[in-house]
Every structure is written in structure tokens, then in C-alpha cells.
Design an enzyme around this catalytic site. Structure first.
Site, PDB file in Angstrom:
ATOM      1  N   ILE A  20       0.856  -1.183   0.000  1.00 43.64           N
ATOM      2  CA  ILE A  20       0.000   0.000   0.000  1.00 43.64           C
ATOM      3  C   ILE A  20       0.899   1.242   0.000  1.00 43.64           C
ATOM      4  O   ILE A  20       1.922   1.266   0.703  1.00 43.64           O
ATOM      5  CB  ILE A  20      -0.918   0.007   1.255  1.00 43.64           C
ATOM      6  CG1 ILE A  20      -1.655  -1.334   1.422  1.00 43.64           C
ATOM      7  CG2 ILE A  20      -1.872   1.196   1.251  1.00 43.64           C
ATOM      8  CD1 ILE A  20      -2.779  -1.613   0.464  1.00 43.64           C
ATOM      9  N   TYR A  55       4.935   1.342  -0.257  1.00 39.07           N
ATOM     10  CA  TYR A  55       5.482  -0.001  -0.046  1.00 39.07           C
ATOM     11  C   TYR A  55       5.498  -0.851  -1.323  1.00 39.07           C
ATOM     12  O   TYR A  55       5.992  -1.985  -1.302  1.00 39.07           O
ATOM     13  CB  TYR A  55       4.720  -0.719   1.079  1.00 39.07           C
ATOM     14  CG  TYR A  55       5.264  -0.407   2.468  1.00 39.07           C
ATOM     15  CD1 TYR A  55       5.374   0.906   2.912  1.00 39.07           C
ATOM     16  CD2 TYR A  55       5.674  -1.415   3.330  1.00 39.07           C
ATOM     17  CE1 TYR A  55       5.866   1.204   4.182  1.00 39.07           C
ATOM     18  CE2 TYR A  55       6.164  -1.128   4.598  1.00 39.07           C
ATOM     19  CZ  TYR A  55       6.253   0.175   5.023  1.00 39.07           C
ATOM     20  OH  TYR A  55       6.746   0.468   6.279  1.00 39.07           O
ATOM     21  N   ASP A  71       4.729  -9.924   5.702  1.00 37.04           N
ATOM     22  CA  ASP A  71       5.092  -8.538   5.397  1.00 37.04           C
ATOM     23  C   ASP A  71       5.763  -8.489   4.028  1.00 37.04           C
ATOM     24  O   ASP A  71       6.393  -9.473   3.610  1.00 37.04           O
ATOM     25  CB  ASP A  71       6.099  -8.033   6.441  1.00 37.04           C
ATOM     26  CG  ASP A  71       5.427  -7.321   7.608  1.00 37.04           C
ATOM     27  OD1 ASP A  71       4.206  -7.448   7.765  1.00 37.04           O
ATOM     28  OD2 ASP A  71       6.154  -6.646   8.363  1.00 37.04           O
ATOM     29  N   ASP A 103       8.104  -6.025   3.235  1.00 38.19           N
ATOM     30  CA  ASP A 103       9.441  -5.407   3.312  1.00 38.19           C
ATOM     31  C   ASP A 103      10.472  -6.483   3.665  1.00 38.19           C
ATOM     32  O   ASP A 103      11.234  -6.355   4.630  1.00 38.19           O
ATOM     33  CB  ASP A 103       9.447  -4.254   4.338  1.00 38.19           C
ATOM     34  CG  ASP A 103       8.940  -4.674   5.705  1.00 38.19           C
ATOM     35  OD1 ASP A 103       8.251  -5.710   5.802  1.00 38.19           O
ATOM     36  OD2 ASP A 103       9.248  -3.968   6.686  1.00 38.19           O
ATOM     37  N   HIS A 141       8.877 -14.256  16.955  1.00 38.99           N
ATOM     38  CA  HIS A 141       9.394 -12.929  16.629  1.00 38.99           C
ATOM     39  C   HIS A 141      10.893 -12.925  16.928  1.00 38.99           C
ATOM     40  O   HIS A 141      11.298 -13.312  18.026  1.00 38.99           O
ATOM     41  CB  HIS A 141       8.668 -11.893  17.495  1.00 38.99           C
ATOM     42  CG  HIS A 141       8.920 -10.491  17.075  1.00 38.99           C
ATOM     43  ND1 HIS A 141      10.176  -9.917  17.132  1.00 38.99           N
ATOM     44  CD2 HIS A 141       8.086  -9.550  16.575  1.00 38.99           C
ATOM     45  CE1 HIS A 141      10.092  -8.676  16.695  1.00 38.99           C
ATOM     46  NE2 HIS A 141       8.846  -8.431  16.345  1.00 38.99           N
ATOM     47  N   GLU A 189      -0.444  -7.279  15.470  1.00 41.39           N
ATOM     48  CA  GLU A 189       0.410  -8.267  16.143  1.00 41.39           C
ATOM     49  C   GLU A 189      -0.119  -8.607  17.546  1.00 41.39           C
ATOM     50  O   GLU A 189      -0.046  -9.758  17.979  1.00 41.39           O
ATOM     51  CB  GLU A 189       1.838  -7.731  16.232  1.00 41.39           C
ATOM     52  CG  GLU A 189       2.849  -8.720  16.762  1.00 41.39           C
ATOM     53  CD  GLU A 189       4.260  -8.207  16.551  1.00 41.39           C
ATOM     54  OE1 GLU A 189       4.882  -8.592  15.552  1.00 41.39           O
ATOM     55  OE2 GLU A 189       4.734  -7.405  17.379  1.00 41.39           O
TER      56      GLU A 189
END
Ligand code: 4GW
Ligand code: MN
Length: 374
Positions: free
Chosen positions: A126, A129, A214, A216, A236, A306
Site C-alpha cells: 500500500i 510499499y 510482510d 518489506d 518474533h 500483532e
């Protein structure tokens, strides 16, 4: 009649009647036996004419997909020699944690090929990105689910900025036009709603599993069917060895994402989860509804989507957990336990890619930046 005569005569009568009775029995049994064999045979015939559902399913399948797993040569598993002793390989609820060396990808590939599994991978690009898409797709072509059927689902508000890619056979890219939200927190959080809606309308017809990540990021090593399970989450990288109290769960009781300090198994990353389309539907539906409840009460969980994901996984335990091999940040170095770095965060130029003013308003801002600088 003399007794002996009587007995003599009686003997003869007795013999004849015995003979008669025996004959009747033989005939009767013969007839019954024949009948029961015939009826058994008839029922067998009926069975073969009207096969059960399972038989029918197999017979209508493409013969190529019914091939059994062939002879394979590999080292026998050793009861007293776990392949890894330096890391936790199974949770207390018996979900495997996926580490390099703990599985045989050839066996898994054979199993998943036999099922002709189709995998969908969702990413959101979006606003600015969209710059991450090229690297994401190109590295996925090299490393993600190689040899399997893959659909890339790119959710974007800038379809014209997504270039054409040459994809390997059995792989396709689907661009999904979606609205963008003004606030970046909402851009991230609304992913749950959009994945939920497309799972319900479309994904269930096209794929068996969804992998939601994600954008990125770049693939740096193989990520295959070893990650697939009913519903999976990822450790994580910043909290893989942290104490419960250090997890950045939502701690305000007013939020639906609230987790008390004496609960919690792991801290799962918002940027990597998945499972069957049905399970991903349930997960995203829960998270979106929880967010909406909070929104109506003017509260937003500290780490947005998250935090809600962590709440979901606490009470709906994942059936598989991906180790930090599947989500790593190079700035955290390469510890001894990390034998592969399969999926890496691409460093972002924050001021170029993000709206700085919006970031500074976010209470978690400093924490994000620190984590990224580690
Ligand atoms: C601050 O200004 C922003 S913009 C924070 C996230 C933004 C954003 C995120 C965006 O403008 N467009 C976008 O597509 N996203 C999607 O949300 C994208 O897929 C991204 O990977 C995901 C989560 O955001 P993020 O990767 O920046 O989050 P972190 O830093 O936790 O990896
Ligand atoms: Mn990210």
C-alpha cells in the site's frame, strides 16, 4: 409282542426315523447354507456396484495424483538421537517448531506433491510499499515453495506500479485492488479484514494453504512445505528467548488483546502466519472483530494487528511454529543456533517510506526504532 421282538422292531423304526431326520437336516442345512452364501455374494455384488464414498473419490481422481510415495533412501530416525539438542523442537501441546536439520524435505515434498497442494502467499503493498514488491517476488521465485503450485496475492492501491514478472510454471501473480487507509496503523491492521474477506470469497477455491507475510522482506534461503500446517505462527526474532514478562503483549485490561503477565507461550510476529484457508479465515476474523470492538471503545492495542494475533494464538494454539530462521533481521547478527536465514527484513529508509509525523504519534514508535537498530 415279545420284548425282544418289540425292541427289534423298535430298533428298525428307530434307525429309519433317525435316517429320515438326518436326511431332513441335511436338506434343510444345504438349502439354508446355499441361501446365505448367495445373499452374502449378493451383498458383495451390491457393494461393488455402489462403492462407498471413499472408493468413489479415489476412482474419480487423476491417476497421476494417486501415485504412492516411492522407495526413498534416507537415514533412519534414531530414538535416542534427536537431530537438534540445542533448541526446543516441540511445544507442550505437541506442535513442532521448525528448525533446520529437524526434518527431511524430500519426504515432505513427496507427501505434499501427492496431495497436489496449492499455496497462496499474501502481501500488502500500500502506498510507497510497492517498492518492495520486485525483490519480494524475485527472491520468492528462487526460494519459496519451489516445485509447488503458488499464487501470489498482492493487495495494493497502486496496481500500475506492480511490474510484470516472469514466473516459473505452476505459479501466478494476482493483483487485488484494495483501498488504502490514511493512518499507517490502519494500513497494517486492515490486512486482517482484507485477508478474511478474500479467504471467504475467493482463496478457498484457488489454494489449500495461505502464507501471510510482510512485504518489506526478501527470501534468502529455501522456505518450503515444512512450514505448512493447519495454523502456524512464527517466533518474533526480537523475543525468541525472552521471558514472559518481557513480551510486548497488550497489558491494558480494557483491550480485547489483553494478556495477563502470568500467561503466554511465545511472542509471535505479526508479519508471518498462515495455515489452511479455513483456519486463516478463523484467525483473521477473530483479529478483525477484536480490533473493531476495541475501536468502538476508543482503544487500540499497543502493537496493532500483532497484539491481536498474539491473543488469538494464546487461546487457539498454533499447530506448527516457525523458528526465527523464517523471520530474521540481519542487524541482530547471526547467532550459533541460526543455521539458516531464510526470510530477511529489508532495511527501510524510514523517512522516505513512511509518514514521520504519524510515527512520532505512535506510543510504540521508539520501541520499533530501537528493535530495528539492534
Ligand atoms: C508508517 O508510516 C508506516 S507505513 C508503517 C507501515 C506502513 C505501511 C505498511 C504502508 O505504508 N504500506 C504497506 O503496505 N504496509 C504493509 O504493512 C506492508 O505489507 C508492510 O510489510 C506491513 C507492515 O508494516 P511494516 O513492515 O512497516 O511493519 P514492521 O516495521 O513491523 O515490519
Ligand atoms: Mn515489516
Amino acid at each position: 409282542m415279545p420284548l425282544d421282538k418289540y425292541t427289534d422292531c423298535n430298533r428298525k423304526k428307530c434307525f429309519l426315523s433317525m435316517l429320515f431326520i438326518t436326511a431332513v437336516f441335511i436338506i434343510a442345512f444345504g438349502w439354508y447354507g446355499n441361501k446365505s452364501i448367495r445373499s452374502h455374494y449378493e451383498s458383495l455384488l451390491r457393494c461393488s456396484q455402489k462403492p462407498s464414498i471413499a472408493t468413489e473419490d479415489i476412482s474419480t481422481r487423476d491417476p497421476l495424483t494417486v501415485v504412492a510415495i516411492g522407495r526413498m533412501l534416507y537415514d533412519k530416525p534414531q530414538t535416542f538421537k534427536p537431530p537438534r539438542s540445542d533448541v526446543l523442537m516441540v511445544t507442550p501441546w505437541l506442535a513442532p517448531i521448525i528448525w533446520n536439520g529437524s526434518y527431511n524435505i524430500d519426504i515432505l515434498n513427496a507427501q505434499f506433491h501427492q496431495r497436489n497442494v496449492r499455496v497462496g502467499i499474501t502481501v500488502f503493498a500500500i502506498k510507497k510499499y510497492t517498492v518492495f514488491i520486485k525483490t519480494f517476488i524475485e527472491t520468492a521465485e528462487q526460494f519459496f515453495m519451489v516445485g509447488h503450485k503458488v499464487n501470489y496475492y498482492v493487495f495494493t492501491d497502486r496496481a500500475n506500479e506492480i511490474s510484470n514478472f516472469t514466473l516459473s510454471e505452476g505459479r501466478q501473480l494476482v493483483i487485488l485492488d484494495v483501498p488504502s487507509y490514511k493512518q499507517w496503523q490502519e494500513v497494517s491492521m486492515r490486512r486482517m479484514e482484507m485477508i478474511r474477506d478474500y479467504a471467504y470469497q475467493r482463496f478457498y477455491k484457488e489454494v489449500d494453504y495461505l502464507v501471510c507475510v510482510d512485504v518489506d522482506m526478501r527470501f534468502n534461503d529455501f522456505v518450503g512445505v515444512e512450514i505448512l500446517s493447519d495454523v502456524f505462527g512464527t517466533l518474533h526474532p526480537g523475543f525468541h528467548n525472552a521471558q514472559r514478562g518481557a513480551f510486548t503483549y497488550e497489558r491494558r485490561q480494557q483491550s480485547t488483546a489483553y494478556i495477563p503477565r502470568d500467561e503466554g507461550d511465545f511472542y509471535y510476529a505479526g508479519g508471518y502466519f498462515g495455515g489452511t484457508v479455513e483456519e486463516v479465515y478463523k484467525l483473521t476474523n477473530f483479529c478483525h472483530n477484536a480490533m473493531m470492538t476495541d475501536k468502538n471503545n476508543s482503544i487500540e492495542a499497543v502493537w496493532h494487528d500483532e497484539s491481536y494475533l498474539n491473543k488469538y494464538f494464546l487461546y487457539h494454539k498454533p499447530t506448527k511454529i516457525l523458528s526465527p530462521e523464517y523471520l530474521w533481521v540481519n542487524s541482530m547478527g547471526v547467532p550459533q543456533f541460526l543455521k539458516r536465514r531464510r526470510f530477511l527484513a529489508v532495511p527501510k529508509n524510514h523517512s522516505a517510506i513512511r509518514n514521520k509525523r504519524a510515527l512520532q504519534k505512535n506510543p510504540g514508535y521508539q520501541k520499533v526504532e530501537i528493535l530495528k537498530l539492534l
